[in-house]
Design a protein around this motif. Structure first.
Motif, PDB file in Angstrom:
ATOM      1  N   ASP A   1       0.825  -1.212   0.000  1.00  0.00           N
ATOM      2  CA  ASP A   1       0.000   0.000   0.000  1.00  0.00           C
ATOM      3  C   ASP A   1       0.858   1.260   0.000  1.00  0.00           C
ATOM      4  O   ASP A   1       0.504   2.275   0.615  1.00  0.00           O
ATOM      5  CB  ASP A   1      -0.919   0.002   1.232  1.00  0.00           C
ATOM      6  N   SER A   2       1.979   1.221  -0.694  1.00  0.00           N
ATOM      7  CA  SER A   2       2.918   2.343  -0.658  1.00  0.00           C
ATOM      8  C   SER A   2       2.303   3.636  -1.191  1.00  0.00           C
ATOM      9  O   SER A   2       2.717   4.732  -0.791  1.00  0.00           O
ATOM     10  CB  SER A   2       4.184   2.009  -1.465  1.00  0.00           C
TER      11      SER A   2
ATOM     12  N   SER B   1       5.353  -6.570   2.784  1.00  0.00           N
ATOM     13  CA  SER B   1       5.090  -5.949   1.481  1.00  0.00           C
ATOM     14  C   SER B   1       6.281  -6.128   0.548  1.00  0.00           C
ATOM     15  O   SER B   1       7.440  -6.170   0.974  1.00  0.00           O
ATOM     16  CB  SER B   1       4.805  -4.457   1.653  1.00  0.00           C
ATOM     17  N   THR B   2       5.965  -6.204  -0.746  1.00  0.00           N
ATOM     18  CA  THR B   2       7.020  -6.344  -1.758  1.00  0.00           C
ATOM     19  C   THR B   2       7.213  -5.065  -2.559  1.00  0.00           C
ATOM     20  O   THR B   2       8.026  -5.042  -3.480  1.00  0.00           O
ATOM     21  CB  THR B   2       6.689  -7.509  -2.709  1.00  0.00           C
ATOM     22  N   ASP B   3       6.466  -4.013  -2.217  1.00  0.00           N
ATOM     23  CA  ASP B   3       6.641  -2.732  -2.897  1.00  0.00           C
ATOM     24  C   ASP B   3       7.471  -1.809  -2.001  1.00  0.00           C
ATOM     25  O   ASP B   3       8.329  -2.274  -1.261  1.00  0.00           O
ATOM     26  CB  ASP B   3       5.277  -2.120  -3.265  1.00  0.00           C
ATOM     27  N   HIS B   4       7.231  -0.505  -2.072  1.00  0.00           N
ATOM     28  CA  HIS B   4       8.032   0.445  -1.298  1.00  0.00           C
ATOM     29  C   HIS B   4       7.353   0.865   0.006  1.00  0.00           C
ATOM     30  O   HIS B   4       7.700   1.907   0.565  1.00  0.00           O
ATOM     31  CB  HIS B   4       8.321   1.683  -2.145  1.00  0.00           C
TER      32      HIS B   4
ATOM     33  N   ARG C   1       7.569  -0.205   3.107  1.00  0.00           N
ATOM     34  CA  ARG C   1       8.450  -0.057   4.272  1.00  0.00           C
ATOM     35  C   ARG C   1       9.313   1.192   4.171  1.00  0.00           C
ATOM     36  O   ARG C   1       9.556   1.872   5.174  1.00  0.00           O
ATOM     37  CB  ARG C   1       9.309  -1.309   4.451  1.00  0.00           C
ATOM     38  N   GLU C   2       9.766   1.501   2.977  1.00  0.00           N
ATOM     39  CA  GLU C   2      10.559   2.719   2.790  1.00  0.00           C
ATOM     40  C   GLU C   2       9.726   3.948   3.132  1.00  0.00           C
ATOM     41  O   GLU C   2      10.190   4.866   3.834  1.00  0.00           O
ATOM     42  CB  GLU C   2      11.052   2.796   1.341  1.00  0.00           C
ATOM     43  N   VAL C   3       8.487   3.973   2.657  1.00  0.00           N
ATOM     44  CA  VAL C   3       7.583   5.082   2.959  1.00  0.00           C
ATOM     45  C   VAL C   3       7.382   5.202   4.465  1.00  0.00           C
ATOM     46  O   VAL C   3       7.450   6.299   5.044  1.00  0.00           O
ATOM     47  CB  VAL C   3       6.221   4.883   2.250  1.00  0.00           C
ATOM     48  N   LEU C   4       7.154   4.077   5.114  1.00  0.00           N
ATOM     49  CA  LEU C   4       6.870   4.081   6.545  1.00  0.00           C
ATOM     50  C   LEU C   4       8.099   4.453   7.372  1.00  0.00           C
ATOM     51  O   LEU C   4       8.001   5.192   8.354  1.00  0.00           O
ATOM     52  CB  LEU C   4       6.338   2.713   6.973  1.00  0.00           C
ATOM     53  N   HIS C   5       9.272   3.974   6.988  1.00  0.00           N
ATOM     54  CA  HIS C   5      10.488   4.321   7.717  1.00  0.00           C
ATOM     55  C   HIS C   5      10.758   5.817   7.631  1.00  0.00           C
ATOM     56  O   HIS C   5      11.161   6.448   8.624  1.00  0.00           O
ATOM     57  CB  HIS C   5      11.674   3.530   7.167  1.00  0.00           C
ATOM     58  N   ASN C   6      10.548   6.394   6.455  1.00  0.00           N
ATOM     59  CA  ASN C   6      10.733   7.838   6.297  1.00  0.00           C
ATOM     60  C   ASN C   6       9.737   8.606   7.151  1.00  0.00           C
ATOM     61  O   ASN C   6      10.080   9.618   7.777  1.00  0.00           O
ATOM     62  CB  ASN C   6      10.581   8.231   4.830  1.00  0.00           C
ATOM     63  N   LEU C   7       8.506   8.115   7.184  1.00  0.00           N
ATOM     64  CA  LEU C   7       7.458   8.778   7.954  1.00  0.00           C
ATOM     65  C   LEU C   7       7.752   8.687   9.451  1.00  0.00           C
ATOM     66  O   LEU C   7       7.499   9.638  10.211  1.00  0.00           O
ATOM     67  CB  LEU C   7       6.111   8.139   7.633  1.00  0.00           C
ATOM     68  N   ALA C   8       8.298   7.567   9.886  1.00  0.00           N
ATOM     69  CA  ALA C   8       8.579   7.361  11.308  1.00  0.00           C
ATOM     70  C   ALA C   8       9.639   8.318  11.833  1.00  0.00           C
ATOM     71  O   ALA C   8       9.671   8.607  13.041  1.00  0.00           O
ATOM     72  CB  ALA C   8       9.008   5.918  11.544  1.00  0.00           C
ATOM     73  N   THR C   9      10.497   8.826  10.972  1.00  0.00           N
ATOM     74  CA  THR C   9      11.528   9.766  11.416  1.00  0.00           C
ATOM     75  C   THR C   9      10.938  11.105  11.811  1.00  0.00           C
ATOM     76  O   THR C   9      11.567  11.862  12.556  1.00  0.00           O
ATOM     77  CB  THR C   9      12.582   9.986  10.314  1.00  0.00           C
TER      78      THR C   9
ATOM     79  N   ARG D   1     -11.149   1.939  -4.999  1.00  0.00           N
ATOM     80  CA  ARG D   1      -9.708   1.737  -4.840  1.00  0.00           C
ATOM     81  C   ARG D   1      -8.966   2.511  -5.927  1.00  0.00           C
ATOM     82  O   ARG D   1      -9.216   2.341  -7.123  1.00  0.00           O
ATOM     83  CB  ARG D   1      -9.386   0.248  -4.944  1.00  0.00           C
ATOM     84  N   ALA D   2      -8.033   3.366  -5.511  1.00  0.00           N
ATOM     85  CA  ALA D   2      -7.293   4.195  -6.462  1.00  0.00           C
ATOM     86  C   ALA D   2      -6.052   3.484  -6.994  1.00  0.00           C
ATOM     87  O   ALA D   2      -5.591   3.771  -8.109  1.00  0.00           O
ATOM     88  CB  ALA D   2      -6.888   5.509  -5.810  1.00  0.00           C
ATOM     89  N   TYR D   3      -5.508   2.559  -6.211  1.00  0.00           N
ATOM     90  CA  TYR D   3      -4.284   1.865  -6.595  1.00  0.00           C
ATOM     91  C   TYR D   3      -4.408   0.376  -6.310  1.00  0.00           C
ATOM     92  O   TYR D   3      -5.055  -0.033  -5.344  1.00  0.00           O
ATOM     93  CB  TYR D   3      -3.072   2.407  -5.823  1.00  0.00           C
ATOM     94  N   GLY D   4      -3.778  -0.429  -7.136  1.00  0.00           N
ATOM     95  CA  GLY D   4      -3.682  -1.861  -6.873  1.00  0.00           C
ATOM     96  C   GLY D   4      -5.007  -2.589  -7.015  1.00  0.00           C
ATOM     97  O   GLY D   4      -6.021  -2.049  -7.471  1.00  0.00           O
TER      98      GLY D   4
END
Length: 266
Positions: free
Chosen positions: A21-22, A52-55, A57-65, A209-212
């Motif tokens: 759900d990136s 997840s196999t998309d991005h 986790r990257e989105v969430l890690h950036n948000l967590a900062t 649903r807008a994506y996926g």
């Protein structure tokens, strides 16, 4: 508890199950935070990433900062929708738990519609879709599923698979969740009913649903969910497992007891 700005709750854990759900999860988390700030001074936001196999986790890690209230739960392998929900319930620490999906088909801001219904004597506030915004075949399958579920389990609500719920955390003192698949909604609502918790409903909007694409509406997953429904019909309706458990004299559970109840055995 209420204030001049609207209904307030003592403390809230809000969580999203997330799988690929990136494109939506970042905006949902921000929307959730702005809503919670109007409702309580004590909150946390949890995202359960189900490998997840998309991005995502990257989105969430950036948000967590930048968001100190955001907590991440990351699965090393995909555990299914039910597994993601169980992890979210297990991770929640506040008095109330709210959850909805990470695909953007519900507006987290509409938690503000559920909160006023959480009155003394109410244990769960369940949303129901005003109008389902899905392709025709999902309308058809979903309608049949809802009708059969209500017939088999005598649910006190009309929309068992509306994943937009506000619960008192204490309900998990009496119910154990075990499902790892989409049948977890059947299990959850049926066990809440059999444990004699009071459920009320509030209408909420449902968006296209807008994506996926949906992970549920695939033959293998539908079959797995139907098998899950059959399993819970046997356990909860025929064998009345939860009703027998509810007749036990419950006492106040310790944090360790709550942890065991939520994690279950499956």
């Amino acid at each position: 508890m209420t204030s001049g700005s609207g209904p307030r709750l003592s403390s809230i854990s809000a969580f999203f199950p997330c799988y690929n759900d990136s494109n939506t999860i970042g905006g949902l988390v921000r929307r959730m935070q702005s809503t919670l700030r109007e409702m309580t001074d004590d909150y946390e936001i949890i995202v359960v990433d189900d490998c997840s196999t998309d991005h995502s986790r990257e989105v969430l890690h950036n948000l967590a900062t930048e968001m100190t209230a955001l907590r991440l739960v990351e699965h090393d392998r995909n555990q299914g929708y039910g597994g993601a929900l169980r992890s979210g319930f297990y991770a929640a620490t506040r008095d109330y738990i709210f959850y909805t999906d990470g695909d953007g088909q519900y507006d987290p801001g509409e938690l503000a519609l559920l909160a006023p219904a959480m009155k003394p004597g109410v244990d769960v506030v369940n949303g129901y879709k005003i109008s389902r915004q899905d392709p025709w075949y999902r309308h058809l399958v979903g309608g049949i599923y809802q009708h059969v579920a209500r017939l088999l389990f005598a649910f006190p609500i009309r929309d068992v698979d509306c994943d937009f719920r506000l619960l008192r955390r204490g309900v998990f003192n009496r119910i154990t969740l075990e499902s790892n698949d989409g049948a977890i909604c059947i299990e959850l609502v049926s066990k809440l009913k059999d444990a004699r918790y009071n459920l009320v409903e509030v209408p909420v909007h449902h968006y296209a649903r807008a994506y996926g694409t949906s992970q549920f509406f695939k033959p293998k997953r539908i079959l797995r969910a139907l098998l899950g429904v059959s399993r819970w019909y046997l356990k909860l309706v025929v064998l009345k497992q939860q009703k027998r458990l509810t007749r036990t004299d419950f006492t106040e559970a310790s944090p360790a007891d709550v942890e065991a109840v939520i994690s279950g055995s499956g």
